[in-house]
Motif scaffolding. Structure first.
Motif, PDB file in Angstrom:
ATOM      1  N   GLN A 123       0.825  -1.205   0.000  1.00 19.17           N
ATOM      2  CA  GLN A 123       0.000   0.000   0.000  1.00 19.17           C
ATOM      3  C   GLN A 123       0.861   1.258   0.000  1.00 19.17           C
ATOM      4  O   GLN A 123       0.500   2.259  -0.615  1.00 19.17           O
ATOM      5  CB  GLN A 123      -0.950   0.000   1.204  1.00 19.17           C
ATOM      6  N   ALA A 124       2.000   1.232   0.680  1.00 17.98           N
ATOM      7  CA  ALA A 124       2.895   2.388   0.673  1.00 17.98           C
ATOM      8  C   ALA A 124       3.459   2.615  -0.726  1.00 17.98           C
ATOM      9  O   ALA A 124       3.565   3.758  -1.182  1.00 17.98           O
ATOM     10  CB  ALA A 124       4.019   2.199   1.685  1.00 17.98           C
ATOM     11  N   LEU A 125       3.807   1.543  -1.414  1.00 19.99           N
ATOM     12  CA  LEU A 125       4.315   1.672  -2.774  1.00 19.99           C
ATOM     13  C   LEU A 125       3.241   2.229  -3.702  1.00 19.99           C
ATOM     14  O   LEU A 125       3.530   3.051  -4.579  1.00 19.99           O
ATOM     15  CB  LEU A 125       4.823   0.319  -3.280  1.00 19.99           C
ATOM     16  N   ASP A 126       1.997   1.808  -3.511  1.00 20.90           N
ATOM     17  CA  ASP A 126       0.889   2.355  -4.293  1.00 20.90           C
ATOM     18  C   ASP A 126       0.719   3.847  -4.023  1.00 20.90           C
ATOM     19  O   ASP A 126       0.477   4.636  -4.948  1.00 20.90           O
ATOM     20  CB  ASP A 126      -0.412   1.623  -3.970  1.00 20.90           C
ATOM     21  N   ALA A 127       0.848   4.247  -2.757  1.00 21.16           N
ATOM     22  CA  ALA A 127       0.716   5.664  -2.402  1.00 21.16           C
ATOM     23  C   ALA A 127       1.847   6.487  -3.019  1.00 21.16           C
ATOM     24  O   ALA A 127       1.627   7.608  -3.492  1.00 21.16           O
ATOM     25  CB  ALA A 127       0.696   5.830  -0.880  1.00 21.16           C
ATOM     26  N   VAL A 128       3.045   5.939  -3.045  1.00 28.29           N
ATOM     27  CA  VAL A 128       4.177   6.633  -3.678  1.00 28.29           C
ATOM     28  C   VAL A 128       3.912   6.803  -5.171  1.00 28.29           C
ATOM     29  O   VAL A 128       4.163   7.868  -5.745  1.00 28.29           O
ATOM     30  CB  VAL A 128       5.500   5.882  -3.410  1.00 28.29           C
ATOM     31  N   ALA A 129       3.397   5.770  -5.811  1.00 33.07           N
ATOM     32  CA  ALA A 129       3.079   5.867  -7.239  1.00 33.07           C
ATOM     33  C   ALA A 129       2.066   6.969  -7.486  1.00 33.07           C
ATOM     34  O   ALA A 129       2.215   7.781  -8.407  1.00 33.07           O
ATOM     35  CB  ALA A 129       2.551   4.530  -7.760  1.00 33.07           C
ATOM     36  N   LEU A 130       1.040   7.028  -6.669  1.00 33.52           N
ATOM     37  CA  LEU A 130       0.008   8.055  -6.816  1.00 33.52           C
ATOM     38  C   LEU A 130       0.597   9.448  -6.594  1.00 33.52           C
ATOM     39  O   LEU A 130       0.328  10.378  -7.355  1.00 33.52           O
ATOM     40  CB  LEU A 130      -1.129   7.777  -5.828  1.00 33.52           C
ATOM     41  N   GLY A 131       1.437   9.585  -5.571  1.00 35.04           N
ATOM     42  CA  GLY A 131       2.086  10.879  -5.311  1.00 35.04           C
ATOM     43  C   GLY A 131       3.001  11.298  -6.442  1.00 35.04           C
ATOM     44  O   GLY A 131       3.032  12.470  -6.831  1.00 35.04           O
TER      45      GLY A 131
END
Length: 142
Positions: A123-131
């Motif tokens: 989920q953190a990696l997904d959030a980084v991608a979105l950011g």
């Protein structure tokens, strides 16, 4: 559905990532998600926020949580709120478009290898991608 994550960028620099695991009880999960967002907003000076849009309205829990998080982001003070569907993430990180979250996470780890050394969860990696997508879109707009 069982966790919420945030990636904090300062300019184009990834400052921090945080993940909160949520209860399986819907009401408790919603309270926890809102508390997490309030904690992020009180600990970091935010100009904008980004959410992944939920296209599949059959997933009621994710829709309810996403709506609660969206409302928490704009309630205390208006933030610029960006929303992108999963497909836009896949299209933005490769051509031809990525086909899975696993591929997206591999691209993020290649861009920020330090996340592999941390207790980075998916989920953190997904959030980084979105950011990163938001930061890129901002560069193109200005």
């Amino acid at each position: 559905r069982r966790s919420v994550a945030a990636a904090v960028f300062v300019g184009r620099h990834l400052e921090d990532t945080h993940v909160r695991h949520l209860s399986s009880a819907g009401a408790r999960a919603q309270v926890s998600a809102i508390g997490f967002i309030n904690w992020i907003m009180s600990n970091f000076e935010l100009e904008s926020a980004a959410l992944e849009c939920i296209i599949n309205v059959k997933d009621i829990r994710r829709v309810v949580l996403t709506n609660a998080i969206r409302d928490a982001c704009i309630a205390p003070r208006p933030l610029s709120l960006w929303q992108f569907p999963k497909g836009k993430l896949f299209e933005s990180f490769a051509y031809p478009a990525l086909r899975s979250r696993k591929e997206l996470r591999q691209v993020v780890l290649s861009m920020w290898p330090v996340l592999g050394d941390k207790r980075a969860v998916d989920q953190a990696l997904d959030a980084v991608a979105l950011g990163a997508l938001v930061q890129t879109e901002r560069l193109f707009l200005h």
